[in-house]
Design a protein around this motif. Structure first.
Motif, PDB file in Angstrom:
ATOM      1  N   GLY A   1      -3.550  -9.356   8.645  1.00  0.00           N
ATOM      2  CA  GLY A   1      -3.535  -8.222   7.726  1.00  0.00           C
ATOM      3  C   GLY A   1      -4.571  -8.336   6.699  1.00  0.00           C
ATOM      4  N   HIS A   2      -5.561  -8.972   6.847  1.00  0.00           N
ATOM      5  CA  HIS A   2      -6.569  -8.749   6.094  1.00  0.00           C
ATOM      6  C   HIS A   2      -7.956  -9.113   6.569  1.00  0.00           C
ATOM      7  CE1 HIS A   2      -7.195 -13.319   5.344  1.00  0.00           C
ATOM      8  NE2 HIS A   2      -5.889 -13.505   5.523  1.00  0.00           N
TER       9      HIS A   2
ATOM     10  N   LYS B   1      -2.716  -3.851   7.759  1.00  0.00           N
ATOM     11  CA  LYS B   1      -1.326  -4.216   7.375  1.00  0.00           C
ATOM     12  C   LYS B   1      -0.428  -3.284   8.186  1.00  0.00           C
ATOM     13  CE  LYS B   1      -1.546  -6.841   3.165  1.00  0.00           C
ATOM     14  NZ  LYS B   1      -2.698  -6.338   2.363  1.00  0.00           N
TER      15      LYS B   1
ATOM     16  N   ASN C   1      -8.121  -3.380   4.637  1.00  0.00           N
ATOM     17  CA  ASN C   1      -6.979  -3.951   4.669  1.00  0.00           C
ATOM     18  C   ASN C   1      -5.533  -3.254   4.631  1.00  0.00           C
ATOM     19  OD1 ASN C   1      -8.249  -6.320   4.402  1.00  0.00           O
ATOM     20  ND2 ASN C   1      -8.427  -6.534   2.257  1.00  0.00           N
ATOM     21  N   ARG C   2      -5.494  -1.940   4.188  1.00  0.00           N
ATOM     22  CA  ARG C   2      -4.345  -1.411   4.223  1.00  0.00           C
ATOM     23  C   ARG C   2      -4.019  -1.015   5.719  1.00  0.00           C
ATOM     24  NH1 ARG C   2      -1.553   1.903   0.755  1.00  0.00           N
ATOM     25  NH2 ARG C   2      -2.140   0.242  -0.719  1.00  0.00           N
TER      26      ARG C   2
END
Lengths: 371, 207
Positions: free
Chosen positions: A256-257, A165, A161-162
């Motif tokens: 972003g996830h 993003k 997830n990071r």
């Protein structure tokens, strides 16, 4: 397995206390906020290293204190063992017989608990997240290694997830897709194994609880993934998850996830062929949860030959009289060691017997006897 | 009042990992009580380590040789140029070296991929690894990162990068420790060992 003694030091609002529970039912009576549930949570945390309600470990430590400690003496397969957990500075250390436990396996060997709380009763009508946590507690009770496995998955998920993003380059993202797929496939096989054992027992327990014509169903399958879940090998599951991650990479990058994997699945609870979430009455929904818990207890008993320790947090006041009577009679007949909390002792008296130990809890102080 | 010089020493020592205020004080008193040569030797050793030891420009291991010169591992002519072992850190390199089983070369990444700590491929010595591989002398790369989530992801990243270059990429096996008891192995290790079990057929068959 039997709990011989429980000691809490600086745990939540509880005064330092050492208890000798009954081999049968131990009932903690007190008003709301008195600390009954804290007593139950201390024992649950000791046995699972997972908080029952707290989201941060520091919440388990008494306000203004640096550390908390819970110690239990258990009789495990004929031998007396002492388990202890200390919580300090947002982390914890686990000890077996005074020695630091080198791994979770050493720590969890032989102790199992099943907790039943008012939050559990809300699971049917609640969020998918709540149902996943509910399912995963059962998976962990059956397969303690699941704790470390789900942590590995959570870390891989957070990492991916990071990267999403940060709009990381595809080559970097793909390496984490594969890691996520492998750790995720492991969670899928664990949940599948538990459902395989539990399903039939829960359906049968629901019939015993009775008062509902239609049958209940309990099922679990990964969402948004094309595969034959019942038959697929762990490797095939990992490949399917990796393919799904790749197919959704663009969408995931935009949002972003990560949109697929064990963290988005749901436990499907049904009643008479329809979704229990939408169609079950409040009473039926609670009977479904009750059936699941009974199935969990019986399954653990069948798998290990040992009855788990049962923790019931003020459940009776949330059940209608008939279903409460069923539960109390079940507890009484099962012979399991039980810790119950209640505001009203008359609700649980059917689970009590001559061996029952009554405790009064008020303002964090635990004393023997009825209030 | 303790002398300022002593306070300064205690303050510096307590900055070391695993050393608290009390231990720092005990160490400082030990230095004070020892013959003066001990303190001189210690301070000289400390200075030398920062002045002389640097990273090898080829494998990024440690060396105290002349500047711009590769380290002992890289220049040892008895080692095999065709096999390269990629490790996370210098401690891992030393651990493998202690086995005396590995006679190839090393490459130290100085970390693993960890998005949560902001470590991506550019923060590791991966570009330098690719430059080394382009020379063409290397047939096999052994990825010896740790078997945790980050180590696995790093290994998978390297595999995807290196396979298209036509290089054989291998990963250290995981399983039961030698001389260890099955009953003491943790469940994850046992499960891995079971999955990676191998045939007991004799390698050389009698015809």
């Amino acid at each position: 397995m039997r709990l011989l003694e429980l000691r809490c030091e600086r745990f939540r609002n509880l005064d330092e206390v050492t208890l000798t529970p009954s081999p049968g039912a131990t009932v903690a009576v007190g008003h709301n906020g008195a600390g009954k549930t804290n007593l139950l949570e201390a024992l649950y945390y000791l046995a699972t290293l997972k908080p029952l309600r707290a989201s941060k470990l520091s919440e388990l430590v008494r306000h203004g204190e640096a550390s908390a400690k819970v110690t239990g003496r258990f009789l495990l397969s004929g031998a007396e063992r002492e388990l202890q957990v200390e919580i300090f500075e947002g982390s914890r250390a686990a000890y077996v017989d005074g020695k630091r436990a080198p791994s979770f396996d050493d720590y969890f060997g032989g102790v199992s608990v099943v907790a039943f709380t008012p939050d559990d009763l809300m699971v049917v009508k609640g969020s998918p997240e709540g149902r996943r946590a509910f399912l995963d507690r059962a998976v962990f009770n059956r397969f303690p290694a699941f704790l470390a496995e789900s942590r590995a998955y959570a870390k891989a998920l957070k990492s991916r997830n990071r990267l999403l993003k940060d709009q990381a380059p595809a080559a970097h993202l793909v390496a984490w897709d594969e890691t996520l797929a492998k750790t995720g496939a492991r969670l899928w096989t664990r949940r599948r194994a538990l459902m395989g054992e539990l399903q039939a027992r829960a359906v049968e327990a629901f019939q015993r609880i009775g008062r509902t014509e239609s049958g209940a169903s309990f099922s679990y399958a990964p969402a948004k993934v094309e595969l034959d879940f019942a038959a697929a090998s762990e490797e095939a599951l990992a490949q399917a998850l990796q393919a799904a991650l790749a197919a959704r990479a663009l969408r995931d990058l935009e949002r972003g996830h990560t949109s697929v994997g064990p963290h988005v699945d749901d436990l499907e609870l049904g009643l008479g062929g329809q979704s229990a979430r939408a169609f079950a009455s409040q009473g039926q929904a609670r009977a479904i949860v009750l059936a699941w818990k009974v199935a969990e207890i019986e399954n653990l008993h069948a798998a290990s030959g040992v009855l788990p320790l049962l923790l019931l947090d003020d459940v009776s006041s949330e059940l209608d009289p008939d279903r409460n009577a069923f539960l109390m009679a079940y507890l009484h007949d099962s012979g399991a060691q039980t810790l119950l909390t209640t505001t009203d002792p008359s609700l649980v008296k059917r689970a009590a017997g001559p061996q029952t130990v009554w405790l009064s809890v008020a303002g964090g102080k635990v004393t023997k006897g009825l209030p | 009042m303790t002398p300022d010089a002593l306070n300064r020493l205690v303050a510096q020592l307590s900055k070391l990992p695993g050393i608290g205020e009390k231990t720092a004080q005990r160490l400082a008193f030990h230095v004070l009580r020892s013959p003066p040569e001990y303190a001189r030797n210690l301070s000289q050793a400390l200075l030398e380590v920062v002045d002389k030891v640097r990273l090898c420009p080829r494998c990024f291991s440690l060396t105290d040789g002349p500047t711009d010169q590769p380290c002992g591992f890289c220049t040892d002519t008895r080692r095999d140029d065709k096999v390269l072992c990629v490790v996370e850190g210098i401690a891992d390199e030393l651990a493998i070296e202690r086995t005396r089983e590995f006679r190839g070369r090393y490459h130290v990444l100085h970390g693993v991929l960890s998005p949560l700590e902001g470590v991506g491929p550019d923060q590791l010595r991966i570009r330098e690894l690719l430059v080394r591989l382009e020379s063409g002398a290397i047939d096999e790369v052994i990825v010896a990162t740790n078997p945790d989530v980050e180590g696995e992801a790093t290994a998978l990243y390297l595999v995807r990068l290196l396979r298209p270059m036509g290089i054989k990429v291998t990963r250290l096996a995981q399983g039961i420790p030698m001389g260890g008891d099955l009953e003491y192995a943790d469940q994850a290790t046992l499960a891995r060992a079971l999955a990676a079990r191998r045939d007991l057929e004799p390698r050389v068959r009698v015809r």
